[in-house]
Design an enzyme around this catalytic site. Structure first.
Site, mmCIF file in Angstrom:
data_model
loop_
_atom_site.group_PDB
_atom_site.id
_atom_site.type_symbol
_atom_site.label_atom_id
_atom_site.label_comp_id
_atom_site.label_asym_id
_atom_site.label_seq_id
_atom_site.Cartn_x
_atom_site.Cartn_y
_atom_site.Cartn_z
ATOM 1 N N SER A 34 0.719 -1.023 0.121
ATOM 2 C CA SER A 34 0.072 0.029 0.030
ATOM 3 C C SER A 34 0.743 1.027 0.082
ATOM 4 O O SER A 34 2.123 1.169 0.272
ATOM 5 C CB SER A 34 -0.893 0.056 1.176
ATOM 6 O OG SER A 34 -0.008 0.336 2.372
ATOM 7 N N LYS A 35 0.188 2.294 -0.557
ATOM 8 C CA LYS A 35 1.005 3.592 -0.468
ATOM 9 C C LYS A 35 1.659 4.108 0.914
ATOM 10 O O LYS A 35 2.264 4.566 0.890
ATOM 11 C CB LYS A 35 0.022 4.606 -1.232
ATOM 12 C CG LYS A 35 0.610 5.266 -2.298
ATOM 13 C CD LYS A 35 -0.528 6.323 -2.884
ATOM 14 C CE LYS A 35 0.121 7.222 -3.641
ATOM 15 N NZ LYS A 35 1.002 6.909 -4.739
ATOM 16 N N ARG A 36 0.460 3.491 1.780
ATOM 17 C CA ARG A 36 1.001 4.361 3.286
ATOM 18 C C ARG A 36 2.440 3.752 3.614
ATOM 19 O O ARG A 36 3.032 4.523 4.460
ATOM 20 C CB ARG A 36 0.037 3.724 4.189
ATOM 21 C CG ARG A 36 -0.846 4.637 4.614
ATOM 22 C CD ARG A 36 -2.288 4.047 5.331
ATOM 23 N NE ARG A 36 -2.916 3.077 4.679
ATOM 24 C CZ ARG A 36 -3.102 2.123 4.925
ATOM 25 N NH1 ARG A 36 -2.901 1.437 5.929
ATOM 26 N NH2 ARG A 36 -4.113 1.307 4.185
#
Ligand code: GLU
Length: 528
Positions: free
Chosen positions: A303-305
């Site tokens: 994920s981008k996180r």
């Protein structure tokens, strides 16, 4: 193994007010274990290739950027097509108008072209199966929906977003899965006609058989059995008249002659609906291959996180396309031996789906940096310099002299994984003086041996004919003979005096880059 799969609601609205426009992308949230596989799965191998030439596609929804998982899907399709002499199609799946992002399709095309993925057919390329943008194919979907309605394989649903929501809440309260409760399925023909004539908004839903089961064969995951009662009556056409992903995807894969659907595992829960649609239309089902998930280091879904996931981000960071492609190719596939460095053509020659794993692949940024370092080093000096020059300037280095800039870039290429890192290595070429970090370093320079070495070096340097690396290296050997100091005792004071670093490229190159005068100034500063 044959296990009843849990019914899943893949029909969740994008927002509360949007139930009629529900998007298929919500299927991404479906649980992975909604299906079970046969452990004695068949795997694809070269024999599974039929006589027909494969046609494969990459079918992104333009959401604004190319996810690295999308790049992997595009790449595997490209490798499969090249490996078997097939055709690679690019299709833009943009029927979800609520998620429309201006310029997203162009961004995708740019990122794919940068990565070196060449399509044989697609928007802006042409081909016999266009248009290749779904929003331009509306009439084709409408005709197919009508056909399903006429044949009793689909039905009109007049439920309002509020009704759907209430029904979903009831299902959840009763601890049932939140699938559509099928109330419109039993409306009489007259009722349906009356509502249509009155202009009630409607969606069209798939009439999933209430009993029985279907088989689907995945080239990576094996045989999968799904009971019909585990499949939701999927919306095929939304109230805005646009098809959902499921319908458009199946119609297009059929009309475009796609033989193999190679896509991410997140689409596996949608596949039973697709198989049903193929059955309903009486079409041959393509072969499916669902690629394993990409995971963060903690094995959560990438994920981008937790870091960069967009191809554009890697590009901006200075990751080379060849490095990214090489790295991504090995996320879920292996060549069966310990080779790691592959050109695209080498990948295409080695690729097969039977070496794609079922297990999720961890995205290891360190490994990507390692690949990038390999490819940076292999670049021709001018290309390397183009990449590094902005960062060299930022570090204060004057890049006006192209030959000198190239030499510096080539010298430090071995020390960096990203072009931006070069700045940290060339400070000594920019600043007039060097500073030593600690007592050990200072001691190496001020010790008796250190001082003797530096003094002798300065004397010889002043008289050296040409100031270039080989002559300088030979001179250092003479300094060794003159002083009787060798090894670390010889090199450490010289290195520290010149660059302020204990390690680095060959001393001859360091001195050549600095120039005689700068070297002498630095040595004298250390002698005082
Ligand atoms: N449009 C889907 C996506 O964005 C394509 C899935 C498929 O390949 O069927 O990933």
């Amino acid at each position: 193994m044959l296990v009843r799969t849990a019914p899943k609601d893949t029909d969740k609205p994008v927002s509360d007010t949007d139930a009629r426009m529900n998007s298929t992308d919500s299927s991404m949230t479906e649980n992975d274990n909604s299906m079970t596989e046969n452990d004695n799965s068949m795997t694809v191998n070269d024999n599974s290739m039929t006589a027909t030439t494969p046609r494969v596609r990459f079918a992104p929804s333009p959401t604004g950027y190319l996810h690295v998982g999308g790049l992997r899907t595009a790449l595997y399709n490209a490798l499969f097509a090249r490996r078997y002499g097939g055709t690679l199609v690019l299709r833009i799946e943009d029927t979800d108008r609520s998620r429309y992002v201006e310029g997203a399709a162009e961004n995708l095309a740019t990122a794919l072209a940068w990565a070196g993925i060449d399509f044989d057919e697609g928007p802006g390329i042409g081909g016999d199966h266009g248009p290749y943008v779904q929003s331009e194919r509306a009439a084709m979907y409408a005709g197919h929906v009508t056909r399903l309605l006429d044949e009793g394989k689909a039905y009109h649903c007049f439920c309002t977003p509020e009704e759907l929501d209430a029904s979903r809440q009831r299902q959840i309260a009763a601890k049932r899965d939140a699938a559509y409760d099928r109330r419109c399925r039993s409306l009489s023909e007259a009722d349906v006609r009356a509502r249509l004539e009155a202009g009630h908004p409607y969606t069209v839903r798939l009439k999933v058989p209430l009993a029985g089961q279907l088989q689907l064969r995945d080239l990576i995951r094996g045989d999968i059995t799904v009971f019909h009662d585990a499949i939701d009556d999927q919306v095929l056409m939304k109230s805005d008249g646009f098809p959902t992903y499921h319908l458009a995807n199946v119609v297009d894969d059929h009309l475009m002659g796609i033989t193999h659907v190679i896509r991410g595992e997140e689409w596996l829960p949608s596949t039973p609906k697709h198989v049903l649609l193929y059955e309903f239309f009486g079409w041959e089902t393509p072969q499916f291959a669902h690629l394993p998930l990409l995971l963060n280091a903690d094995r959560s879904k990438l994920s981008k996180r937790q870091g960069d996931v967009a191809v554009e981000d890697f590009r901006a960071k200075g990751i080379l396309p060849e490095a990214l492609v090489n790295f991504v190719a090995l996320l879920g596939w292996n060549p069966g031996d310990d080779r790691e460095l592959f050109t695209f053509d080498e990948l295409a020659a080695a690729f097969s789906l039977d070496r794609v794993s079922k297990a999720g692949a961890v995205f290891d940024m360190e490994k990507l940096r390692w690949f990038n370092a390999q490819y940076l080093r292999a670049l021709p000096a001018d290309a390397l310099t183009t990449l590094c020059a902005p960062w060299m300037r930022e570090a204060g280095f004057d890049t006006a002299d192209q030959a000198r800039t190239e030499t510096v870039a080539a010298t430090f290429a071995n020390y960096i994984s990203l072009p931006s890192e070069i700045g940290a290595f060339i400070g000594f070429l920019v600043h007039d003086t060097v500073s030593l970090d600690n007592d050990t370093q200072r001691a190496a320079v001020t010790s008796e041996d250190g001082q003797r070495v530096l003094a002798r070096f300065a004397e010889r340097a002043a008289g050296l004919d040409a100031w270039e690396r080989d002559g300088i290296k030979a001179m250092v050997k003479q300094v060794q003979q003159d002083t009787g100091v060798k090894g670390k005792g010889l090199f450490m004071p010289l290195r520290l005096a010149h660059s302020g670093e204990e390690h680095g490229p060959d001393l001859g190159i360091v001195c050549e880059l600095l120039g005689r005068e700068a070297c002498l100034t630095r040595i004298h500063a250390c002698l005082e």
